[in-house]
Write a protein that holds these residues in place. Structure first.
Motif, PDB file in Angstrom:
ATOM      1  N   TYR A  80       7.742  28.492  -3.125  1.00 23.92           N
ATOM      2  CA  TYR A  80       8.671  28.877  -4.191  1.00 23.92           C
ATOM      3  C   TYR A  80       8.785  27.749  -5.197  1.00 23.92           C
ATOM      4  O   TYR A  80       8.969  26.587  -4.835  1.00 23.92           O
ATOM      5  N   ASN A  81       8.667  28.096  -6.476  1.00 22.33           N
ATOM      6  CA  ASN A  81       8.887  27.145  -7.573  1.00 22.33           C
ATOM      7  C   ASN A  81       8.049  25.874  -7.400  1.00 22.33           C
ATOM      8  O   ASN A  81       8.551  24.752  -7.517  1.00 22.33           O
ATOM      9  N   GLN A  82       6.763  26.060  -7.109  1.00 26.24           N
ATOM     10  CA  GLN A  82       5.798  24.964  -6.958  1.00 26.24           C
ATOM     11  C   GLN A  82       6.055  24.082  -5.742  1.00 26.24           C
ATOM     12  O   GLN A  82       5.495  22.982  -5.644  1.00 26.24           O
ATOM     13  N   CYS A  83       6.867  24.530  -4.799  1.00 30.63           N
ATOM     14  CA  CYS A  83       7.132  23.758  -3.584  1.00 30.63           C
ATOM     15  C   CYS A  83       6.496  24.442  -2.384  1.00 30.63           C
ATOM     16  O   CYS A  83       6.420  25.678  -2.332  1.00 30.63           O
ATOM     17  N   ILE A  84       6.070  23.653  -1.412  1.00 30.71           N
ATOM     18  CA  ILE A  84       5.443  24.214  -0.221  1.00 30.71           C
ATOM     19  C   ILE A  84       6.503  24.708   0.752  1.00 30.71           C
ATOM     20  O   ILE A  84       7.679  24.341   0.656  1.00 30.71           O
ATOM     21  N   LEU A  85       6.098  25.555   1.690  1.00 31.88           N
ATOM     22  CA  LEU A  85       6.988  25.995   2.755  1.00 31.88           C
ATOM     23  C   LEU A  85       7.182  24.836   3.730  1.00 31.88           C
ATOM     24  O   LEU A  85       6.215  24.285   4.252  1.00 31.88           O
ATOM     25  N   ARG A 108       0.884  -1.168   0.000  1.00 32.50           N
ATOM     26  CA  ARG A 108       0.000   0.000   0.000  1.00 32.50           C
ATOM     27  C   ARG A 108       0.924   1.221   0.000  1.00 32.50           C
ATOM     28  O   ARG A 108       1.515   1.564   1.011  1.00 32.50           O
ATOM     29  N   ILE A 109       1.026   1.850  -1.162  1.00 33.86           N
ATOM     30  CA  ILE A 109       2.070   2.838  -1.415  1.00 33.86           C
ATOM     31  C   ILE A 109       1.466   4.229  -1.539  1.00 33.86           C
ATOM     32  O   ILE A 109       0.430   4.413  -2.177  1.00 33.86           O
ATOM     33  N   CYS A 110       2.150   5.178  -0.936  1.00 33.16           N
ATOM     34  CA  CYS A 110       1.779   6.587  -1.079  1.00 33.16           C
ATOM     35  C   CYS A 110       2.917   7.306  -1.801  1.00 33.16           C
ATOM     36  O   CYS A 110       4.011   7.468  -1.254  1.00 33.16           O
ATOM     37  N   MET A 111       2.663   7.729  -3.041  1.00 36.73           N
ATOM     38  CA  MET A 111       3.617   8.543  -3.790  1.00 36.73           C
ATOM     39  C   MET A 111       3.454   9.994  -3.348  1.00 36.73           C
ATOM     40  O   MET A 111       2.336  10.523  -3.372  1.00 36.73           O
ATOM     41  N   VAL A 112       4.558  10.639  -2.977  1.00 36.96           N
ATOM     42  CA  VAL A 112       4.487  12.004  -2.471  1.00 36.96           C
ATOM     43  C   VAL A 112       5.457  12.898  -3.230  1.00 36.96           C
ATOM     44  O   VAL A 112       6.632  12.562  -3.380  1.00 36.96           O
ATOM     45  N   SER A 113       4.957  14.027  -3.700  1.00 37.31           N
ATOM     46  CA  SER A 113       5.815  15.018  -4.336  1.00 37.31           C
ATOM     47  C   SER A 113       5.043  16.316  -4.506  1.00 37.31           C
ATOM     48  O   SER A 113       3.809  16.320  -4.615  1.00 37.31           O
ATOM     49  N   ASP A 114       5.780  17.417  -4.537  1.00 35.58           N
ATOM     50  CA  ASP A 114       5.172  18.709  -4.859  1.00 35.58           C
ATOM     51  C   ASP A 114       4.847  18.817  -6.339  1.00 35.58           C
ATOM     52  O   ASP A 114       4.102  19.696  -6.748  1.00 35.58           O
ATOM     53  N   PHE A 115       5.422  17.923  -7.132  1.00 31.92           N
ATOM     54  CA  PHE A 115       5.281  18.009  -8.586  1.00 31.92           C
ATOM     55  C   PHE A 115       4.374  16.902  -9.100  1.00 31.92           C
ATOM     56  O   PHE A 115       4.752  15.723  -9.096  1.00 31.92           O
ATOM     57  N   PHE A 116       3.192  17.284  -9.528  1.00 34.93           N
ATOM     58  CA  PHE A 116       2.245  16.324 -10.102  1.00 34.93           C
ATOM     59  C   PHE A 116       1.276  17.073 -10.997  1.00 34.93           C
ATOM     60  O   PHE A 116       1.251  18.304 -11.031  1.00 34.93           O
ATOM     61  N   TYR A 117       0.478  16.320 -11.745  1.00 36.79           N
ATOM     62  CA  TYR A 117      -0.498  16.930 -12.643  1.00 36.79           C
ATOM     63  C   TYR A 117      -1.441  17.844 -11.865  1.00 36.79           C
ATOM     64  O   TYR A 117      -1.767  17.544 -10.730  1.00 36.79           O
ATOM     65  N   PRO A 118      -1.854  18.968 -12.427  1.00 33.11           N
ATOM     66  CA  PRO A 118      -1.714  19.386 -13.828  1.00 33.11           C
ATOM     67  C   PRO A 118      -0.375  19.992 -14.194  1.00 33.11           C
ATOM     68  O   PRO A 118      -0.189  20.423 -15.332  1.00 33.11           O
ATOM     69  N   GLY A 172       9.116  15.753 -16.102  1.00 31.52           N
ATOM     70  CA  GLY A 172       9.548  14.367 -16.024  1.00 31.52           C
ATOM     71  C   GLY A 172       9.168  13.685 -14.724  1.00 31.52           C
ATOM     72  O   GLY A 172       8.794  12.510 -14.713  1.00 31.52           O
ATOM     73  N   VAL A 173       9.232  14.416 -13.602  1.00 30.24           N
ATOM     74  CA  VAL A 173       8.869  13.832 -12.305  1.00 30.24           C
ATOM     75  C   VAL A 173       7.383  13.484 -12.296  1.00 30.24           C
ATOM     76  O   VAL A 173       6.977  12.398 -11.849  1.00 30.24           O
ATOM     77  N   GLU A 174       6.563  14.413 -12.782  1.00 31.64           N
ATOM     78  CA  GLU A 174       5.117  14.194 -12.799  1.00 31.64           C
ATOM     79  C   GLU A 174       4.750  12.959 -13.626  1.00 31.64           C
ATOM     80  O   GLU A 174       3.930  12.129 -13.210  1.00 31.64           O
ATOM     81  N   GLU A 175       5.374  12.850 -14.791  1.00 37.65           N
ATOM     82  CA  GLU A 175       5.074  11.709 -15.661  1.00 37.65           C
ATOM     83  C   GLU A 175       5.577  10.405 -15.050  1.00 37.65           C
ATOM     84  O   GLU A 175       4.919   9.363 -15.149  1.00 37.65           O
ATOM     85  N   HIS A 176       6.736  10.454 -14.405  1.00 32.13           N
ATOM     86  CA  HIS A 176       7.284   9.254 -13.765  1.00 32.13           C
ATOM     87  C   HIS A 176       6.341   8.740 -12.678  1.00 32.13           C
ATOM     88  O   HIS A 176       6.044   7.545 -12.618  1.00 32.13           O
ATOM     89  N   ILE A 177       5.862   9.637 -11.825  1.00 33.72           N
ATOM     90  CA  ILE A 177       4.964   9.233 -10.740  1.00 33.72           C
ATOM     91  C   ILE A 177       3.692   8.618 -11.300  1.00 33.72           C
ATOM     92  O   ILE A 177       3.219   7.568 -10.842  1.00 33.72           O
ATOM     93  N   PHE A 178       3.112   9.274 -12.310  1.00 33.43           N
ATOM     94  CA  PHE A 178       1.842   8.797 -12.871  1.00 33.43           C
ATOM     95  C   PHE A 178       1.997   7.414 -13.512  1.00 33.43           C
ATOM     96  O   PHE A 178       1.222   6.493 -13.231  1.00 33.43           O
TER      97      PHE A 178
END
Length: 441
Positions: A68-73, A4-14, A18-24
């Protein structure tokens, strides 16, 4: 073994990249292999809450403002109750963070470890060692990976970089390259213009992607060759520079800026081009050049990071990350194109399809999950001890504070009072049985 996996990143669709596509794509393959997968990211404008994507992939868009740059504080404490609630509600066993730039990924991995979950981290980028930003980032990455069960890098160059800058033991790092869905990226030579040579670039328009080099290359190539045009997809702070260059040199009819494009439209953009240009200053892998080669384009790219490992020598023109070398590479590619000394688009596609596929990537990632699941659990004392070699002893106080808050939340919001989410796949398979029972009675 089901995970049971949780993928976590600030970068995802929309958002696109490359990171977004890799996760998806990795999530889709793991779902098909019978695992439970959810994605955790921050909100994008009005996209807040829970959304479902292909094959029932559940995505949590957390109501956290980007810094900053799509990342959370990186506040850690503020998002802790929500992340804990989601982990318990979805019965997560493995937290898989992506990208060293993602503050949300590092926060979730820290919280997951204190909850007794296994953690895996995939590093998609390369960093230097000398400038101030790299030194600070490397130290934070060292802290985050000190207690991580396993790391994944997308190239051997990336592995060496991660081992050195984050001081991770090499036996805890695996190399699993990215892949491309070759069923989506197929050659369509009929979409190309017959009387023009179209150079395509699809990338984030930021400094590390070499957009400053691209601006000068556009001017030099367009002034020297009248039958060349540029097609540029992507957005970012450097788009203003490209717009200024286009206006100053009156290249509006030869330089097209498409802005943000949906991933479903990337194939249509690539097949309009003859040559794909990548001007990155640093790159661990670069999925874009694999997609371009799969579509049959000639690839001209800087020789940086793990890029030389990605494609065979006859499918890519490697250059140094400077204007003169990139110009030579482009001119060589155009000469070969005019003289017919290039690999057939369909042969390019066949070779890329044989080299990279997501089934292989998901199987190798699954083996990493199996391995970390077998590792013994660590108590708080052993977790704190793993941070001591970093030399940042005040960080132990932060970890202890987060642990105490988690204990308080276990009292305020007991696990027994948190509703367990129903799995999408089980819900789908159960529905036909329910209908049959109703019909029987």
């Amino acid at each position: 073994m089901e995970h049971r996996i949780c993928m976590v990143s600030d970068f995802f669709y929309p958002n696109m990249g490359g990171v977004e596509e890799h996760i998806f794509n990795l999530s889709q393959c793991l779902l098909l292999r019978g695992h439970k997968v959810i994605v955790l990211t921050h909100s994008y404008q009005d996209r807040v809450g829970v959304r479902y994507m292909t094959n029932g992939l559940k995505v949590y868009y957390l109501p956290i403002i980007t810094f900053y740059n799509q990342c959370i504080l990186p506040s850690i404490i503020c998002s802790l109750p929500l992340i804990r609630y989601i982990f318990i509600r979805e019965r997560i066993t493995i937290v898989h963070g992506h990208s060293a730039f993602s503050a949300l990924a590092h926060e979730a991995m820290m919280i997951g470890r204190l909850l007794g979950l296994k953690t895996v981290f995939t590093d998609h980028s390369l960093f230097g060692f000398a400038d101030t930003s790299a030194i600070i980032t490397n130290k934070f990455l060292e802290l985050s990976l000190s207690d991580c069960n396993h790391c994944i890098c997308v190239s051997h160059t990336g592995k060496e970089n991660t081992v050195l800058r984050a001081r991770v033991k090499h036996e805890r790092v695996s190399v699993i390259p990215n892949a491309v869905d070759t069923t989506m990226f197929i050659p369509e030579p009929e979409n190309r213009k017959k009387d023009k040579v179209t150079i395509v670039l699809v990338s984030r328009l930021v400094y590390r992607k070499g957009i400053d080099l691209l601006a000068q290359i556009i001017v030099d190539i367009c002034h020297k060759y009248q039958d060349v045009e540029f097609l540029i997809g992507g957005d970012g702070p450097k788009r203003t520079l490209l717009e200024e260059v286009r206006e100053k040199h009156h290249l509006q009819d030869r330089v097209t800026l498409l802005g943000i494009i949906e991933h479903s439209q990337v194939h249509n953009v690539l097949t309009r081009g003859h040559i794909f240009l990548n001007t990155s200053l640093t790159e661990a892998y670069c999925m874009a050049i694999v997609e371009a080669a799969s579509c049959g384009l000639q690839v001209v790219s800087t020789r940086v990071g793990g890029i030389p490992e990605v494609l065979p020598p006859d499918l890519i023109y490697l250059t140094e990350p400077n204007i003169s070398s990139l110009l030579c590479g482009l001119e060589k590619a155009m000469d070969d194109l005019h003289q017919g000394y290039v690999v057939s688009p369909y042969e390019c596609h066949r070779r890329v399809r044989a080299l990279y596929n997501w089934t292989n990537v998901s199987e190798r990632t699954e083996k990493v999950y199996h391995a970390v699941t077998q590792e013994p659990a660590k108590d708080l004392g052993h977790q704190l001890q793993s941070f001591v070699p970093t030399g940042v002893l005040p960080f132990l106080l932060l970890i202890s504070l987060v642990y105490l808050i988690l204990q308080l939340l276990d009292w305020l919001v007991p696990r027994s009072e948190i509703d367990i989410a129903r799995d999408f796949n089980k819900q789908v398979t159960d529905e036909p049985n329910i209908k049959r029972k109703r019909l029987k009675y």
